[in-house]
Design a protein around this motif. Structure first.
Motif, PDB file in Angstrom:
ATOM      1  N   ALA A 124       0.969  -1.054  -0.083  1.00  0.00           N
ATOM      2  CA  ALA A 124      -0.015  -0.112  -0.060  1.00  0.00           C
ATOM      3  C   ALA A 124       0.917   1.332   0.021  1.00  0.00           C
ATOM      4  O   ALA A 124       1.557   1.290   0.770  1.00  0.00           O
ATOM      5  N   SER A 140      -0.219  -4.573   2.889  1.00  0.00           N
ATOM      6  CA  SER A 140      -1.641  -4.357   3.382  1.00  0.00           C
ATOM      7  C   SER A 140      -2.085  -5.829   2.996  1.00  0.00           C
ATOM      8  O   SER A 140      -1.622  -6.567   2.206  1.00  0.00           O
ATOM      9  N   GLY A 145      -7.838  -4.633   3.830  1.00  0.00           N
ATOM     10  CA  GLY A 145      -6.798  -3.527   3.727  1.00  0.00           C
ATOM     11  C   GLY A 145      -5.986  -3.250   4.910  1.00  0.00           C
ATOM     12  O   GLY A 145      -5.797  -2.337   5.206  1.00  0.00           O
ATOM     13  N   LEU A 147      -3.766  -2.846   8.105  1.00  0.00           N
ATOM     14  CA  LEU A 147      -2.188  -2.735   7.870  1.00  0.00           C
ATOM     15  C   LEU A 147      -1.439  -3.534   8.753  1.00  0.00           C
ATOM     16  O   LEU A 147      -2.224  -4.247   9.631  1.00  0.00           O
TER      17      LEU A 147
END
Length: 451
Positions: A124, A140, A145, A147
């Protein structure tokens, strides 16, 4: 004074016991063993779930440099310039998708497929939408998505960081949670007491722990049942059966049609690093906006010749914005639409239940509710162990279980429970296997005691 279980039999023919009188001893023993043996799994799931529920806020703090801009500008740059900045900073990657936000302080996330990353991971790249400054890059994880920090907690909650074998723990916890909750509710309301919804005052020792244990369970019951049901959708064995059931009921989530029927669409080549294209991502976004797609959006480039861009709303907070459109890369026309309002009711409920479980349906309020549920489950588990400790016959002994042989006291209840074990054993295999083992051990202990 002798208790009811200690009084000698009389010559008179005893009155037939009620169904509840026969079922209660078996439920007590089942609830006891589930509490002692399954509670460690529930405790780990609750602690890791509590940490995950708070991870959204922690993630925003830990990665604030990447997730937010240094200064809000007057107007965002074209998305094509933001993508170009990300791919120029990381030429080793190929564009996988782009996520925009309607938060003026948020960066644009450009996700790249990078050969060096493991399967299911993307890079990402965070781009300031006002200046096209690249503010950093992070791994990601998955479709959400997540982190690195939140992803680590997610895997801890799902599989204890042990990969696929570790998922057995979470499936066992989710499979038993609803049994423990419903059994506890039956036992709680099956006893006469002054108060049901708040702890009784003036109690000490085991009775005080029992009062708090029951009241917390009562208030948390609906939420815990929801977590159990939605958690099973991710499980290995039960999840497969749930998916089959959803398919048979037409509850599956529909997919956006991205085939355009065309042949050589060079838009895919543009985002792979070669060639030109009749339309760019900015025209695609304009076409999607004209079709009513707004808010936080995910843009997925065509996955090959004859495929369209997929532009999807990704706002899962209530009211949800999850409409999708496919945009033809040759002329920026909308080739197909998928509106959340057109989802089958079962698919909507499944989507909403999963988002509640993940803490995204109502934002911060949802996260706080999950934290409260997890804290309640932790408290109930510890209170349950405390009650077990109070049942010790001596200072160097463990707590006594409830008397074995409840099968013999209620053969009808035992037979019904055995049939239920067979049924759930097919649909929820880990629950069925462990429940059958419990019933077999309980029967053997009861027979041994009568010899």
């Amino acid at each position: 004074m002798l208790s009811e279980t200690e009084r000698p039999p009389t010559s008179a023919t005893p009155a037939p016991a009620s169904a509840w009188a026969g079922l209660r001893p078996l439920l007590l023993r089942l609830h006891f063993y589930a509490g002692v043996l399954i509670a460690p799994f529930l405790l780990v799931a609750a602690v890791s779930g509590l940490l995950y529920a708070g991870s959204y806020q922690i993630e925003r703090f830990v990665y604030s440099d990447q997730l937010t801009v240094s200064q809000v500008g007057t107007a965002a740059l074209p998305l094509s310039r933001q993508i170009a900045a990300a791919t120029a900073a990381h030429p080793e990657g190929k564009l996988a998708l782009v996520r925009t936000s309607d938060d003026p302080e948020a960066t644009t996330q450009v996700l790249l497929n990078v050969p060096a990353l493991e399967e299911g991971r993307k890079l990402a790249v965070f781009v300031d939408p006002y200046t096209a400054e690249v503010r950093g890059a992070l791994k990601s994880y998955g479709s959400s998505g997540a982190l690195p920090f939140r992803a680590w907690l997610s895997e801890l909650h799902a599989n204890l960081q042990l990969g696929e074998p570790g998922r057995i723990y979470s499936e066992l916890a989710a499979s038993w949670l609803w049994v423990v909750v419903l059994g506890g509710l039956a036992l709680w309301f099956g006893r006469r007491r002054k108060r049901y919804v708040r702890p009784e005052g003036g109690l000490t020792g085991r009775r005080r722990s029992l009062s708090w244990h029951g009241v917390i369970g009562l208030w948390a019951a609906v939420g815990l049942l929801g977590l159990s049901a939605t958690g099973l959708t991710w499980s290995t064995y039960a999840g497969e059966h749930i998916e089959q059931l959803r398919t048979s009921l037409s509850w599956t989530t529909p997919a956006l049609a991205t085939a355009t029927g065309g042949g050589d669409h060079s838009a895919h080549e543009e985002h792979s690093g070669s060639g030109g294209t009749p339309v760019g991502v900015d025209q695609v976004m304009a076409a999607a906006a004209a079709a009513g797609i707004d808010g936080p959006v995910e843009i997925v480039p065509p996955k090959g010749p004859g495929k369209a861009y997929a532009v999807k709303e990704i706002d899962k907070q209530w009211p949800v914005r999850l409409d999708q459109v496919a945009v033809d890369p040759t002329d920026a026309t909308v080739s197909s639409e998928l509106r959340f309002a057109d989802y089958p009711l079962g698919a909507k409920l499944t989507r909403f239940g999963i988002d509640l479980h993940m803490g995204v349906a109502f934002g911060l309020a949802n996260e706080l509710a999950l934290i409260a549920l997890a804290a309640g489950l932790i408290a109930m588990t510890l209170l349950g162990y405390r009650m077990w400790w109070h049942r010790r016959p001596g200072p160097r002994a463990f707590g006594r279980p409830y008397p074995a042989g409840a099968w013999r006291q209620s053969p009808r209840a035992a037979a019904a429970l055995a049939l239920a074990a067979i049924a759930v054993g097919w649909f929820l295999p880990l629950l069925g296997i462990s429940l059958a083992a419990f019933l077999a051990v309980d029967l053997l202990l009861g027979l041994r005691r009568t010899k």
